[in-house]
Design a protein around this motif. Structure first.
Motif, PDB file in Angstrom:
ATOM      1  N   UNK A 159       0.858  -1.182   0.000  1.00 41.59           N
ATOM      2  CA  UNK A 159       0.000   0.000   0.000  1.00 41.59           C
ATOM      3  C   UNK A 159       0.897   1.235   0.000  1.00 41.59           C
ATOM      4  N   UNK A 160       0.839   2.090  -1.057  1.00 38.53           N
ATOM      5  CA  UNK A 160       0.057   1.894  -2.285  1.00 38.53           C
ATOM      6  C   UNK A 160       0.588   0.712  -3.082  1.00 38.53           C
ATOM      7  N   UNK A 161      -0.214   0.256  -4.018  1.00 41.53           N
ATOM      8  CA  UNK A 161       0.162  -0.920  -4.797  1.00 41.53           C
ATOM      9  C   UNK A 161       1.381  -0.608  -5.665  1.00 41.53           C
ATOM     10  N   UNK A 214      16.001   3.392   0.277  1.00 44.12           N
ATOM     11  CA  UNK A 214      17.195   4.214   0.462  1.00 44.12           C
ATOM     12  C   UNK A 214      18.249   3.774  -0.545  1.00 44.12           C
ATOM     13  N   UNK A 215      18.436   4.544  -1.629  1.00 40.94           N
ATOM     14  CA  UNK A 215      19.413   4.149  -2.655  1.00 40.94           C
ATOM     15  C   UNK A 215      20.828   3.958  -2.107  1.00 40.94           C
ATOM     16  N   UNK A 216      21.208   4.741  -1.097  1.00 47.96           N
ATOM     17  CA  UNK A 216      22.548   4.593  -0.529  1.00 47.96           C
ATOM     18  C   UNK A 216      22.681   3.264   0.205  1.00 47.96           C
ATOM     19  N   UNK A 217      21.636   2.881   0.904  1.00 47.62           N
ATOM     20  CA  UNK A 217      21.656   1.582   1.583  1.00 47.62           C
ATOM     21  C   UNK A 217      21.703   0.453   0.564  1.00 47.62           C
ATOM     22  N   UNK A 218      21.013   0.628  -0.547  1.00 47.29           N
ATOM     23  CA  UNK A 218      21.049  -0.379  -1.611  1.00 47.29           C
ATOM     24  C   UNK A 218      22.454  -0.521  -2.164  1.00 47.29           C
ATOM     25  N   UNK A 219      23.116   0.598  -2.401  1.00 48.95           N
ATOM     26  CA  UNK A 219      24.476   0.553  -2.936  1.00 48.95           C
ATOM     27  C   UNK A 219      25.441  -0.100  -1.956  1.00 48.95           C
ATOM     28  N   UNK A 220      25.188   0.090  -0.674  1.00 46.44           N
ATOM     29  CA  UNK A 220      26.071  -0.490   0.344  1.00 46.44           C
ATOM     30  C   UNK A 220      25.871  -1.987   0.479  1.00 46.44           C
ATOM     31  N   UNK A 221      24.610  -2.428   0.423  1.00 47.66           N
ATOM     32  CA  UNK A 221      24.302  -3.852   0.566  1.00 47.66           C
ATOM     33  C   UNK A 221      22.921  -4.105  -0.015  1.00 47.66           C
ATOM     34  N   UNK A 222      22.886  -4.580  -1.236  1.00 44.15           N
ATOM     35  CA  UNK A 222      21.588  -4.735  -1.906  1.00 44.15           C
ATOM     36  C   UNK A 222      20.748  -5.844  -1.279  1.00 44.15           C
ATOM     37  N   UNK A 223      21.380  -6.771  -0.567  1.00 44.88           N
ATOM     38  CA  UNK A 223      20.641  -7.883   0.020  1.00 44.88           C
ATOM     39  C   UNK A 223      19.841  -7.493   1.253  1.00 44.88           C
ATOM     40  N   UNK A 224      20.218  -6.388   1.876  1.00 45.97           N
ATOM     41  CA  UNK A 224      19.496  -5.953   3.075  1.00 45.97           C
ATOM     42  C   UNK A 224      18.704  -4.671   2.845  1.00 45.97           C
ATOM     43  N   UNK A 225      18.743  -4.128   1.657  1.00 45.37           N
ATOM     44  CA  UNK A 225      18.064  -2.861   1.372  1.00 45.37           C
ATOM     45  C   UNK A 225      16.554  -3.023   1.497  1.00 45.37           C
ATOM     46  N   UNK A 226      15.933  -2.113   2.201  1.00 44.42           N
ATOM     47  CA  UNK A 226      14.486  -2.133   2.414  1.00 44.42           C
ATOM     48  C   UNK A 226      13.787  -1.662   1.154  1.00 44.42           C
ATOM     49  N   UNK A 227      12.656  -2.299   0.829  1.00 41.53           N
ATOM     50  CA  UNK A 227      11.894  -1.960  -0.360  1.00 41.53           C
ATOM     51  C   UNK A 227      10.881  -0.856  -0.070  1.00 41.53           C
ATOM     52  N   UNK A 228      10.498  -0.131  -1.128  1.00 41.22           N
ATOM     53  CA  UNK A 228       9.476   0.906  -1.025  1.00 41.22           C
ATOM     54  C   UNK A 228       8.591   0.855  -2.261  1.00 41.22           C
ATOM     55  N   UNK A 229       7.284   1.047  -2.106  1.00 45.84           N
ATOM     56  CA  UNK A 229       6.371   0.975  -3.256  1.00 45.84           C
ATOM     57  C   UNK A 229       6.661   2.053  -4.297  1.00 45.84           C
ATOM     58  N   UNK A 230       6.354   1.734  -5.538  1.00 48.90           N
ATOM     59  CA  UNK A 230       6.423   2.681  -6.659  1.00 48.90           C
ATOM     60  C   UNK A 230       5.057   2.682  -7.330  1.00 48.90           C
ATOM     61  N   UNK A 231       4.428   3.821  -7.392  1.00 48.94           N
ATOM     62  CA  UNK A 231       3.101   3.913  -7.994  1.00 48.94           C
ATOM     63  C   UNK A 231       3.181   3.889  -9.514  1.00 48.94           C
ATOM     64  N   UNK A 232       2.051   3.696 -10.155  1.00 44.16           N
ATOM     65  CA  UNK A 232       1.997   3.715 -11.610  1.00 44.16           C
ATOM     66  C   UNK A 232       2.470   5.064 -12.141  1.00 44.16           C
TER      67      UNK A 232
END
Length: 252
Positions: A159-161, A214-232
Motif C-alpha cells: 500500500x500503495x500498490x 534508500x538508494x545509498x543503503x542499496x548501494x552499500x548492501x543490496x541484500x538488506x536494502x528495504x523496499x518501497x512501493x512505486x506507484x503507476x
C-alpha cells in the motif's frame, strides 16, 4: 504470428478451475514467483536444469498445490509459463513446447554470467528481442526483470500498490502476463514494446534501485536494502526519463 494458447487441459467450469502456472527456473526469482502464485491460489509446476529430484525441499515448502517437473511439464502445465533462466539455458529448452504461448520472461543480460554477446553490447537488440529470436515460436513478454528478488515478496500487495512494467509486442500476450502480475499482487503497467524494454535493463533509469527505500543503503548492501512501493504514476515518469545503458562498458 501464431495464435496464443490461452487454454488448459482442464475441462472443469472456469469459475472453479484453479489457475495454473508453470515456472522454469528455481532460483531466487523463479521460486519467489512460485511462492506468490501459490499464495494467490494457483497450482504450480516448477522445473530447473538439475531435475525434479533437486526440487523436493522447495515443493515441500510450497505445499500440495505445487509439484516438480521437467521444463516441458512446466511449459505445458498452464497457458502462460514463466521463464526465469539465464540466456545460456535457452538452447536446452524444449522449443517446440513454447509454440503459440505467451511467455513471461524475467531475464536480464549479465556479461559475467552469460559471457559477452556482441548484439547486446552493440545495442542492436534488447535482451527481450534476443530472447524472442531464441524462442521463435513463443511470444516473449517481459516482466519482473527490474526488481530484486527479495523486494518481490516485500512489495506484493503493498500500500500503495507497487507498479511493475510489462513489455511486449502482442496485445493478447501482454494482457495475459499483466493478469499474472496483477494476481501476484502488483499493478501491471503496459510499458511498450520489446524494443523499448531497455528502459528497465540493468543500469537503466528504471532498474532495481527504483524499488529501494534508500538508494545509498542499496548501494552499500543490496541484500538488506528495504523496499518501497512505486506507484503507476511514478513508474511512468521513471520509464520516460530512463537512459539506455552503455552495455558494452558494463562490468561486474
Amino acid at each position: 504470428m501464431n495464435d496464443i494458447d490461452t487454454t488448459t487441459a482442464d475441462t472443469t467450469p472456469a469459475d472453479t478451475t484453479p489457475k495454473r502456472l508453470g515456472v522454469i527456473g528455481s532460483g531466487d526469482i523463479g521460486s519467489g514467483i512460485a511462492r506468490l502464485a501459490i499464495a494467490a491460489g494457483y497450482e504450480v509446476v516448477i522445473a530447473n536444469s538439475r531435475g525434479p529430484e533437486s526440487l523436493a525441499d522447495l515443493v515441500a515448502e510450497l505445499g500440495p498445490r505445487a509439484r516438480a517437473g521437467d521444463a516441458r511439464d512446466a511449459v505445458e502445465f498452464g497457458p502462460t509459463p514463466v521463464l526465469a533462466v539465464p540466456l545460456g539455458a535457452y538452447e536446452s529448452l524444449p522449443r517446440d513446447a513454447f509454440a503459440g504461448r505467451a511467455v513471461l520472461s524475467t531475464g536480464n543480460y549479465y556479461p559475467h554470467r552469460d559471457g559477452r554477446i556482441a548484439r547486446l553490447d552493440s545495442l542492436e537488440v534488447t535482451t527481450a528481442e534476443l530472447e524472442q529470436e531464441l524462442l521463435p515460436g513463443a511470444v516473449i513478454t517481459k516482466a519482473f526483470n527490474n526488481i530484486l528478488f527479495h523486494h518481490i515478496p516485500a512489495l506484493a500487495d503493498s500500500t500503495p500498490r507497487t507498479a511493475l512494467p510489462v513489455f511486449g509486442d502482442d496485445e493478447r500476450a501482454t494482457a495475459a502476463v499483466s493478469a499474472i502480475v496483477d494476481d501476484l499482487g502488483f499493478e501491471p503497467l503496459d510499458a511498450g514494446t520489446l524494443a523499448e524494454s531497455w528502459r528497465t535493463e540493468p543500469e537503466s533509469g528504471a532498474y532495481t534501485p527504483i524499488y529501494a527505500a534508500d538508494p545509498e543503503a542499496l548501494a552499500a548492501d543490496h541484500l538488506t536494502a528495504v523496499a518501497a512501493p512505486v506507484t503507476v504514476a511514478r513508474l511512468r515518469q521513471l520509464l520516460s526519463a530512463s537512459q539506455r545503458a552503455d552495455v558494452a562498458a558494463r562490468r561486474f
